[in-house]
Design a protein around this motif. Structure first.
Motif, PDB file in Angstrom:
ATOM      1  N   PHE A 120       0.841  -1.169   0.091  1.00 31.98           N
ATOM      2  CA  PHE A 120       0.007   0.029   0.135  1.00 31.98           C
ATOM      3  C   PHE A 120       1.035   1.161  -0.171  1.00 31.98           C
ATOM      4  CE2 PHE A 120      -2.538   3.125   2.563  1.00 31.98           C
ATOM      5  CZ  PHE A 120      -3.960   2.819   1.928  1.00 31.98           C
ATOM      6  N   LEU A 130       1.308   5.181  -0.031  1.00 29.16           N
ATOM      7  CA  LEU A 130       0.854   6.136   0.005  1.00 29.16           C
ATOM      8  C   LEU A 130       1.863   7.387   0.484  1.00 29.16           C
ATOM      9  CD1 LEU A 130      -1.750   8.053   0.150  1.00 29.16           C
ATOM     10  CD2 LEU A 130      -2.064   7.208   2.522  1.00 29.16           C
ATOM     11  N   THR A 131       2.580   7.039   1.329  1.00 26.81           N
ATOM     12  CA  THR A 131       3.493   7.982   1.905  1.00 26.81           C
ATOM     13  C   THR A 131       4.489   8.733   1.003  1.00 26.81           C
ATOM     14  OG1 THR A 131       3.186   6.964   4.081  1.00 26.81           O
ATOM     15  CG2 THR A 131       5.179   8.506   3.967  1.00 26.81           C
ATOM     16  N   GLY A 167       3.398  12.819   4.624  1.00 29.49           N
ATOM     17  CA  GLY A 167       3.313  11.582   5.676  1.00 29.49           C
ATOM     18  C   GLY A 167       2.071  11.731   6.419  1.00 29.49           C
ATOM     19  N   SER A 168       2.293  12.478   7.626  1.00 26.53           N
ATOM     20  CA  SER A 168       0.998  12.460   8.505  1.00 26.53           C
ATOM     21  C   SER A 168      -0.122  13.268   8.007  1.00 26.53           C
ATOM     22  CB  SER A 168       1.379  13.194   9.738  1.00 26.53           C
ATOM     23  OG  SER A 168       2.263  14.365   9.734  1.00 26.53           O
ATOM     24  N   TRP A 210       9.049   4.453   2.637  1.00 28.45           N
ATOM     25  CA  TRP A 210       8.606   3.548   3.677  1.00 28.45           C
ATOM     26  C   TRP A 210       7.680   2.410   3.309  1.00 28.45           C
ATOM     27  CZ3 TRP A 210       8.550   8.441   6.416  1.00 28.45           C
ATOM     28  CH2 TRP A 210       9.829   8.788   7.061  1.00 28.45           C
ATOM     29  N   GLY A 240       6.026  -0.643   3.231  1.00 29.03           N
ATOM     30  CA  GLY A 240       6.297  -1.989   3.701  1.00 29.03           C
ATOM     31  C   GLY A 240       5.765  -2.968   2.551  1.00 29.03           C
ATOM     32  N   GLN A 242      11.019  -2.268   4.126  1.00 27.39           N
ATOM     33  CA  GLN A 242      10.222  -1.186   3.820  1.00 27.39           C
ATOM     34  C   GLN A 242      11.200  -0.546   2.696  1.00 27.39           C
ATOM     35  OE1 GLN A 242       8.179  -1.276   6.391  1.00 27.39           O
ATOM     36  NE2 GLN A 242       9.397  -2.342   7.770  1.00 27.39           N
ATOM     37  N   GLU A 294      -0.526  12.314  17.496  1.00 22.39           N
ATOM     38  CA  GLU A 294      -0.734  13.566  17.417  1.00 22.39           C
ATOM     39  C   GLU A 294      -1.885  13.989  16.252  1.00 22.39           C
ATOM     40  OE1 GLU A 294       2.111  12.274  17.429  1.00 22.39           O
ATOM     41  OE2 GLU A 294       2.897  12.556  19.487  1.00 22.39           O
ATOM     42  N   THR A 295      -1.766  13.439  14.931  1.00 19.94           N
ATOM     43  CA  THR A 295      -2.561  13.601  13.982  1.00 19.94           C
ATOM     44  C   THR A 295      -4.050  13.254  14.273  1.00 19.94           C
ATOM     45  OG1 THR A 295      -0.367  13.068  12.575  1.00 19.94           O
ATOM     46  CG2 THR A 295      -2.557  13.136  11.228  1.00 19.94           C
ATOM     47  N   SER A 328      -5.404  15.259  17.108  1.00 12.30           N
ATOM     48  CA  SER A 328      -5.861  16.725  16.379  1.00 12.30           C
ATOM     49  C   SER A 328      -7.270  16.428  15.611  1.00 12.30           C
ATOM     50  CB  SER A 328      -4.780  17.115  15.587  1.00 12.30           C
ATOM     51  OG  SER A 328      -3.572  17.513  16.264  1.00 12.30           O
TER      52      SER A 328
HETATM   53  C1  LIG Z   1       8.653   0.955   9.454  1.00 14.51           C
HETATM   54  C2  LIG Z   1       7.536   1.867   8.753  1.00 14.51           C
HETATM   55  C3  LIG Z   1       6.542   1.265   7.791  1.00 14.51           C
HETATM   56  C4  LIG Z   1       5.604   2.310   7.017  1.00 14.51           C
HETATM   57  N1  LIG Z   1       4.852   1.363   6.200  1.00 14.51           N
HETATM   58  C5  LIG Z   1       4.189   2.269   5.421  1.00 14.51           C
HETATM   59  C6  LIG Z   1       3.486   1.802   4.214  1.00 14.51           C
HETATM   60  O1  LIG Z   1       3.484   0.360   4.294  1.00 14.51           O
HETATM   61  N2  LIG Z   1       2.612   2.614   3.325  1.00 14.51           N
HETATM   62  C7  LIG Z   1       2.627   4.031   3.495  1.00 14.51           C
HETATM   63  O2  LIG Z   1       1.982   4.578   2.468  1.00 14.51           O
HETATM   64  N3  LIG Z   1       3.464   4.520   4.479  1.00 14.51           N
HETATM   65  C8  LIG Z   1       4.041   3.667   5.466  1.00 14.51           C
HETATM   66  N4  LIG Z   1       4.949   4.546   6.434  1.00 14.51           N
HETATM   67  C9  LIG Z   1       4.825   5.757   6.399  1.00 14.51           C
HETATM   68  C10 LIG Z   1       4.193   6.204   7.646  1.00 14.51           C
HETATM   69  O3  LIG Z   1       2.756   5.929   7.776  1.00 14.51           O
HETATM   70  C11 LIG Z   1       4.336   7.808   8.047  1.00 14.51           C
HETATM   71  O4  LIG Z   1       5.811   7.747   8.680  1.00 14.51           O
HETATM   72  C12 LIG Z   1       3.572   8.140   8.960  1.00 14.51           C
HETATM   73  O5  LIG Z   1       2.168   8.510   8.447  1.00 14.51           O
HETATM   74  C13 LIG Z   1       4.078   9.757   9.412  1.00 14.51           C
HETATM   75  O6  LIG Z   1       4.496  10.614   8.472  1.00 14.51           O
HETATM   76  P1  LIG Z   1       6.094  11.384   8.560  1.00 14.51           P
HETATM   77  O7  LIG Z   1       6.927  10.488   8.863  1.00 14.51           O
HETATM   78  O8  LIG Z   1       6.220  11.851   7.279  1.00 14.51           O
HETATM   79  O9  LIG Z   1       5.690  12.363   9.617  1.00 14.51           O
HETATM   80  P2  LIG Z   1       5.422  14.061   9.603  1.00 14.51           P
HETATM   81  O10 LIG Z   1       4.517  13.916   8.639  1.00 14.51           O
HETATM   82  O11 LIG Z   1       7.050  14.587   9.124  1.00 14.51           O
HETATM   83  O12 LIG Z   1       5.129  13.990  11.134  1.00 14.51           O
HETATM   84  C14 LIG Z   1       6.134  14.412  12.255  1.00 14.51           C
HETATM   85  C15 LIG Z   1       5.613  14.324  13.375  1.00 14.51           C
HETATM   86  O13 LIG Z   1       4.808  15.410  13.386  1.00 14.51           O
HETATM   87  C16 LIG Z   1       3.628  15.419  14.696  1.00 14.51           C
HETATM   88  N5  LIG Z   1       2.645  15.686  14.161  1.00 14.51           N
HETATM   89  C17 LIG Z   1       1.792  15.458  13.115  1.00 14.51           C
HETATM   90  N6  LIG Z   1       0.752  16.223  13.101  1.00 14.51           N
HETATM   91  C18 LIG Z   1       0.542  16.736  14.346  1.00 14.51           C
HETATM   92  C19 LIG Z   1      -0.326  17.616  14.674  1.00 14.51           C
HETATM   93  N7  LIG Z   1      -1.571  17.992  13.905  1.00 14.51           N
HETATM   94  N8  LIG Z   1      -0.273  18.169  16.069  1.00 14.51           N
HETATM   95  C20 LIG Z   1       0.822  17.898  16.564  1.00 14.51           C
HETATM   96  N9  LIG Z   1       2.183  17.125  16.180  1.00 14.51           N
HETATM   97  C21 LIG Z   1       1.727  16.525  15.126  1.00 14.51           C
HETATM   98  C22 LIG Z   1       3.718  13.554  14.846  1.00 14.51           C
HETATM   99  O14 LIG Z   1       4.375  13.427  16.233  1.00 14.51           O
HETATM  100  C23 LIG Z   1       4.556  13.245  13.710  1.00 14.51           C
HETATM  101  O15 LIG Z   1       4.988  11.893  13.942  1.00 14.51           O
HETATM  102  C24 LIG Z   1       5.594   3.479   7.149  1.00 14.51           C
HETATM  103  C25 LIG Z   1       6.702   4.203   8.022  1.00 14.51           C
HETATM  104  C26 LIG Z   1       7.458   3.205   8.697  1.00 14.51           C
HETATM  105  C27 LIG Z   1       8.546   3.894   9.659  1.00 14.51           C
END
Ligand SMILES: Cc1cc2nc3c(=O)[nH]c(=O)nc-3n(C[C@H](O)[C@H](O)[C@H](O)COP(=O)(O)OP(=O)(O)OC[C@H]3O[C@@H](n4cnc5c(N)ncnc54)[C@H](O)[C@@H]3O)c2cc1C
Length: 440
Positions: free
Chosen positions: A57, A59-60, A65-66, A90, A92, A143, A302-303, A306
């Motif tokens: 899947f 997406l990221t 990401g978040s 990332w 998986g 990943q 946190e996402t 919120s």
């Molecule tokens: C091991 C692993 C497997 C994964 N597998 C997949 C996969 O199979 N498919 C896929 O699509 N993705 C996958 N991901 C990606 C994962 O879904 C993202 O890492 C996650 O959604 C967070 O996005 P980001 O890392 O870009 O964090 P960012 O968007 O940079 O956010 C950083 C941090 O900001 C904080 N934050 C965010 N929003 C708010 C808010 N509103 N208020 C306060 N704080 C906030 C949170 O603490 C967050 O962790 C994987 C990641 C990892 C590490």
């Protein structure tokens, strides 16, 4: 759903990576394919998927990401073909997968920038795996970074044909959140089992560890947390049976509580095992590392908080939350939260997180108070634990005027950064040093 949840939890109690495979394949990717009967040989694809053809899947992206709605990968729709370009990180299972469910922003005539999911053959020309991420935990599966360079696919493989594909992604992610919560339950249960086994024979002077009143209470609290998470999962599954799809708010709250409490319990169990907890020889060190991802993927805590907070505070969505509390027989809990929050700034980040926790613990209280989802002897004590967590939360409610507090927080950080920058230990904070370069 309940059977799937039980299986995922049981698998996670042995290995969180294996449980993660079940969630990515069955809860995230496959439902998107199942909901698209128009794709060529859909039944054959599904048949293969039940026999080992893994599905990922994707997406990221580096910039999304978040907040996944901001993805930039493009899917150029032209006549009977779609051309995909962009980078996903990332992902998986990606390099082991037979199929990748990839999300992108549509372009071309009539596309209007809508969100689309496309089923892509892993072997498609132009689709390259460029990196395997080394991660803190979840080391039993891979990943990957995926580069899509003008990957051409027949347009029949676009999963959501006329409507916006965000609905399919969101529905899968809600299911995925219930799956992640089940992983948290299994990992948490195994950590308690191992720690209890150690504490029951380890002697601290004349007493066995388990006879120490502090340790006894710690175990009691950990078991009560497990009871609440189990009941929340039971309630989430019940709503899936009743409504056909997961309730987005309950799925988010269940994921938050399970992943946060799994992390807390894993940490407490490492401590209870002393040096053995830090030693790879016992399974708890691995559980501790694996548990950490549960708070990040499928929506960081946190996402989700919120989002829940915004739904509780916004007039447009408040009724949805009220209906959920009503369906759990706990309308007064919702009314009390609304009253308490009136007058707070609805756009302030700290207020939203607070409101999100109020919703999450309020839903947990509602689930425990119905008596329908926990038949255990300790259900009443588990409900008391949730009430006491709510009381602790309320004692830390954000101040109505948080402006001065924000200025102070920002000044404290800036002073620290200036001090640290002139220190002899000051690192060179380049992207390369931070190892962020691979993601930009
Ligand atoms: C091991 C692993 C497997 C994964 N597998 C997949 C996969 O199979 N498919 C896929 O699509 N993705 C996958 N991901 C990606 C994962 O879904 C993202 O890492 C996650 O959604 C967070 O996005 P980001 O890392 O870009 O964090 P960012 O968007 O940079 O956010 C950083 C941090 O900001 C904080 N934050 C965010 N929003 C708010 C808010 N509103 N208020 C306060 N704080 C906030 C949170 O603490 C967050 O962790 C994987 C990641 C990892 C590490």
């Amino acid at each position: 759903m309940q059977e799937a949840i039980d299986l995922i939890a049981a698998t996670a109690s042995f290995d969180v990576s294996a449980a993660s495979t079940l969630v990515i394949h069955n809860f995230l990717a496959l439902p998107c394919i199942e909901a698209a009967p128009h794709i060529p040989e859909q039944r054959h694809v599904m048949w293969g998927a039940t026999r080992g053809d893994l599905c990922a899947f994707a997406l990221t992206e580096p910039g999304a990401g978040s907040a996944p709605r901001h993805i930039e990968a493009s899917a150029f729709l032209h006549e009977d073909r779609v051309r995909i370009s962009g980078r996903k990180i990332w992902i998986g299972l990606a390099d082991w997968a037979r199929w990748i469910v990839c999300f992108a922003r549509a372009s071309g005539p009539d596309a209007k920038g809508r969100f689309v999911g496309v089923l892509v053959d892993r072997q498609a020309p132009g689709l390259n795996v460029t990196h395997e991420h080394r991660t803190l935990g979840l080391r039993g599966i891979i990943q990957n970074t995926l580069d899509f360079q003008d990957v051409e696919v027949p347009s029949a493989y676009v999963l959501s044909r006329d409507q916006d594909g965000w609905g399919a992604a969101a529905s899968s992610m809600n299911r995925g959140r219930i799956g992640v919560a089940a992983m948290g339950l299994g990992a948490l249960e195994r950590a308690i089992q191992v720690a209890a086994s150690y504490a029951s024979h380890r002697r601290l002077g004349k007493l066995r560890m388990i006879e120490n009143s502090y340790i006894e209470q710690l175990f009691e609290q950990m078991v009560l947390r497990r009871e609440v998470v189990k009941a929340m999962l039971g309630a989430s599954c019940r709503l899936v049976s009743a409504q056909g799809t997961p309730n987005v708010h309950l799925a988010s709250a269940t994921k938050v509580l399970s992943s946060e409490w799994c992390g807390l319990v894993a940490d407490q169990c490492v401590q209870l095992l002393g040096g053995r907890g830090y030693d790879e020889g016992t399974p708890v060190a691995k559980i501790y590392r694996d548990a950490r991802i549960l708070r990040i993927f499928e929506g960081p805590t946190e996402t989700l908080l919120s989002h829940l907070g915004r739904c509780l505070l916004s007039r447009a969505t408040r009724d949805e939350i009220a209906d959920l509390f009503l369906s759990l027989g706990a309308a007064p809990v919702h009314a009390a939260a609304i009253e308490e929050l009136s007058g707070l700034n609805e756009t302030d980040g700290a207020v939203l997180i607070y409101a999100g926790w109020l919703t999450t613990l309020g839903l947990a209280q509602a689930v425990m108070s119905t008596g329908r989802f926990s038949a255990s002897d300790c259900a009443a004590a588990a409900a008391d634990l949730v009430s006491s967590e709510l009381a602790t939360l309320r004692s830390r409610a954000p101040a109505r005027l948080s402006f001065e507090g924000r200025i102070r927080a920002s000044r404290i950080l800036n002073t620290f950064l200036q001090d640290a920058a002139s220190s002899i230990r000051s690192p060179v904070l380049t992207d390369d040093y931070l190892k962020l370069v691979q993601y930009v």
